[in-house]
Each structure stands twice: as C-alpha cells, then as structure tokens.
Design a protein around this motif. Structure first.
Motif, PDB file in Angstrom:
ATOM      1  N   UNK A  88      33.968  42.029 -27.902  1.00 29.03           N
ATOM      2  CA  UNK A  88      34.293  41.449 -26.714  1.00 29.03           C
ATOM      3  C   UNK A  88      35.332  42.205 -25.876  1.00 29.03           C
ATOM      4  N   UNK A  89      35.854  43.425 -26.479  1.00 26.83           N
ATOM      5  CA  UNK A  89      36.803  44.183 -25.777  1.00 26.83           C
ATOM      6  C   UNK A  89      38.037  43.274 -25.060  1.00 26.83           C
ATOM      7  N   UNK A 124      33.925  36.660 -22.215  1.00 30.72           N
ATOM      8  CA  UNK A 124      32.788  37.494 -22.239  1.00 30.72           C
ATOM      9  C   UNK A 124      31.660  36.688 -22.846  1.00 30.72           C
ATOM     10  N   UNK A 125      30.383  36.930 -22.345  1.00 33.81           N
ATOM     11  CA  UNK A 125      29.102  36.268 -22.733  1.00 33.81           C
ATOM     12  C   UNK A 125      28.011  37.330 -22.919  1.00 33.81           C
ATOM     13  N   UNK A 176      24.109  38.856 -23.766  1.00 29.39           N
ATOM     14  CA  UNK A 176      22.586  38.440 -23.278  1.00 29.39           C
ATOM     15  C   UNK A 176      21.915  37.324 -24.045  1.00 29.39           C
ATOM     16  N   UNK A 177      22.402  37.568 -25.636  1.00 29.04           N
ATOM     17  CA  UNK A 177      21.988  36.454 -26.304  1.00 29.04           C
ATOM     18  C   UNK A 177      22.341  35.187 -26.536  1.00 29.04           C
ATOM     19  N   UNK A 178      23.787  35.020 -25.516  1.00 29.66           N
ATOM     20  CA  UNK A 178      24.416  33.634 -25.508  1.00 29.66           C
ATOM     21  C   UNK A 178      25.682  33.545 -26.256  1.00 29.66           C
ATOM     22  N   UNK A 179      26.139  34.906 -26.957  1.00 26.32           N
ATOM     23  CA  UNK A 179      27.354  34.710 -27.720  1.00 26.32           C
ATOM     24  C   UNK A 179      28.567  34.674 -26.730  1.00 26.32           C
ATOM     25  N   UNK A 180      29.615  33.901 -27.014  1.00 23.81           N
ATOM     26  CA  UNK A 180      30.481  33.434 -26.277  1.00 23.81           C
ATOM     27  C   UNK A 180      31.820  33.792 -26.897  1.00 23.81           C
ATOM     28  N   UNK A 181      32.992  34.384 -25.897  1.00 24.35           N
ATOM     29  CA  UNK A 181      34.373  34.368 -26.290  1.00 24.35           C
ATOM     30  C   UNK A 181      34.691  35.768 -26.873  1.00 24.35           C
ATOM     31  N   UNK A 208      35.314  28.706 -28.012  1.00 22.41           N
ATOM     32  CA  UNK A 208      35.075  30.279 -28.289  1.00 22.41           C
ATOM     33  C   UNK A 208      36.009  31.147 -27.468  1.00 22.41           C
ATOM     34  N   UNK A 209      36.454  30.430 -26.377  1.00 19.52           N
ATOM     35  CA  UNK A 209      37.162  31.264 -25.601  1.00 19.52           C
ATOM     36  C   UNK A 209      38.696  31.078 -25.777  1.00 19.52           C
TER      37      UNK A 209
END
Length: 304
Positions: free
Chosen positions: A121-122, A127-128, A130-135, A187-188
C-alpha cells in the motif's frame, strides 16, 4: 679408404651459418619483450597509478542469504533505476517499520516481512486495489471475514450503480433506510490490519514449510496458486526459484522487489553514499586507498 679433408673456407662458412641461425630466435625474443614492455607502459599510463580495485561490499540479510546468484543482477538494476523510490520508501518506513517489526516479533515472524507493507500500500491506509483489496495490508473481503475484521464490502461498479439507484428511490419516498450507513473498516486501522497480516503470514508459513519466499509469493497471488506452481515443477520440495516461471508475472516481480528492498535497506548508508558495490570495480583512489589495497590485496571475486 682415405677421408677427404674439408677446406678451411668451407668450415668457416658452416660455422658462420650456425651462428646466424642461432641469433634469429634471440633477436625475436628481444623484440617480443620490448613490445610487451611498451604495451604495459601504455596500459599504466591509461589506467593511472591511482587505480584500485574495490571489492563487492553488499551484505544480504540473514533471511535472504543463499539467493545472491539469482537476485544480485536484479537488485543492482533496481537500485539504479528506482533510486528516488527507494529513498522515499526508506524515509516513510521510519515511522511504520519499527511498529510492524514489533508485531511480527510477537508472532515469531522474520522482521524482513515488514517490507510487504511498503509493497502492498506504500503505507496508505486508504488504498484500494482494482481487485478490491483494502487498507495498509491490502486485505480482501473474504480474508477480512475469515480473520474477524469488521469491513465495508467492496462493490463492483455495477453493484455500486444499483445501490445508488436504490438509495435515490428510497430517499424520494422518505424511507429512513435511505440514510447512508457508515461501516467501520478495520483494514484501514494500522494496528488491527497489521495483527491480521501477521496471523495470515503465520498461517502461510505453516502451509509452505517456512519457505519465506514462497510465503511472500502467496501473499500476492494466494497460497492455492503457489501450490499449483509447486506441483508443476514435478519436484518433491521446490523452492521459489523452481516455481518462479509458473507464477504470474506480477508475483515474480513482487518477490524480486521484496528481496531488492530488503537488501538495499540492509546496505542503506552505502547506497546513499554511492559506495555500494555489487561486484569488484576499478576506481580512482587517494594515497590512503592505495596503501590499504597494497597491504590487504585487491579482491577479484565476490565472496559471501
């Protein structure tokens, strides 16, 4: 029978002939030596007397020792082409890496896994993908559910469009359900997501017999894909280098970048001072360097 005597002139000619033939190779050798000295002299003038061979000084973290041959060239190119990114990431990591390391240690995991936070996520909690992964750790909905995190489901574009249309319709009718429902997404949250990531990595270590590069690969493409790649090798106990060609290109780059960042950050001072050598190099040196090289000798090969 009486032998004929050779005349004096004949004997003299024969002796003279032998002397002449004997002198030919001597002259050739003299000319060869002279040419060699001239070439060496020119080489010395070209390179200069202040040239010294500096040994390779890159040091791999213990976790990654044994992967030098397969990764050194990649890291050298990465360090040159992504210099600004590496410096920026290292500086950002000063805030996050110590906290991640503490959590990884509690789970008996190697601290090198902290680099995944930068790759995922840097350090951006919002961050989200394109595949829907979050945080921070780019956790998917199903993984969040499996590990007990509260999360806001990631909807596809079509689903979002339907939800928006329904909300507008309900709002016109004055339906209370039209009010926006705010769902907390763990996740955030840095601490909660990092603990979850550590648990996930611990489980993958059990799945993959503590082969850490395979664990890193599984974090990117899923343990199922790694298992399939392992089967394709036909080997009983394949490592990452065996399965690499069977993994998605994104995953291959992901693991190579994991190695690169760990190695560069392990040699960060040398990297920023431009004194990091991946192989022996010739360089101009001052008198101190020359004296040191004369005393210690100039290494000509990499030793790990």
């Amino acid at each position: 029978m009486i032998k004929r005597n050779r005349s004096v002139p004949g004997i003299f000619a024969a002796v003279l002939s032998c002397i002449c033939f004997a002198c030919v190779p001597v002259v050739a050798q003299v000319n060869k030596d002279s040419t060699k000295k001239i070439l060496l002299s020119r080489l010395d003038k070209k390179e200069g007397s202040n040239t010294v061979v500096k040994a390779a000084n890159v040091v791999y973290p213990d976790l990654l020792c044994g992967n030098e041959e397969q990764s050194l060239g990649y890291i050298e190119k990465f360090s040159a082409s992504r210099r600004a990114y590496l410096i920026r990431t290292y500086n950002k990591g000063k805030k996050f890496f110590p906290k991640v390391t503490a959590i990884l240690t509690k789970h008996s995991l190697p601290h090198e896994f902290k680099i995944l936070l930068a790759l995922e996520s840097a350090f951006n909690g919002n961050a989200v993908s394109k595949a829907g992964a979050v945080g921070y750790w780019q956790i998917m909905d199903e993984v969040a559910r499996e590990y007990g995190l509260k999360y806001a489901p990631q909807l596809s574009a079509a689903e979002k469009k339907r939800e928006l249309k329904l909300a507008k319709s309900l709002a016109k009718k004055g339906n209370k359900k039209a009010r926006k429902v705010i769902v907390r997404d763990d996740r955030k949250n840095f601490n909660k997501s990092t603990y979850t990531a550590a648990r996930y990595l611990k489980d993958r270590c059990r799945n993959l017999d503590n082969d850490y590069l395979l664990v890193v690969a599984s974090y990117n493409c899923g343990v199922g894909n790694v298992w399939q790649a392992m089967k394709k090798t036909g080997k009983a106990d394949p490592d990452f280098w065996d399965v690499k060609k069977y993994l998605p290109s994104e995953t291959r780059s992901y693991v190579m970048n994991f190695i690169a960042l760990n190695v560069i950050f392990n040699n960060y001072e040398k990297f920023t001072n431009n004194t990091l050598n991946f192989k022996p190099v010739k360089a101009k040196a001052d008198n101190a360097d020359i004296n040191t090289s004369e005393e210690e000798g100039a290494p000509t090969s990499l030793n790990y």
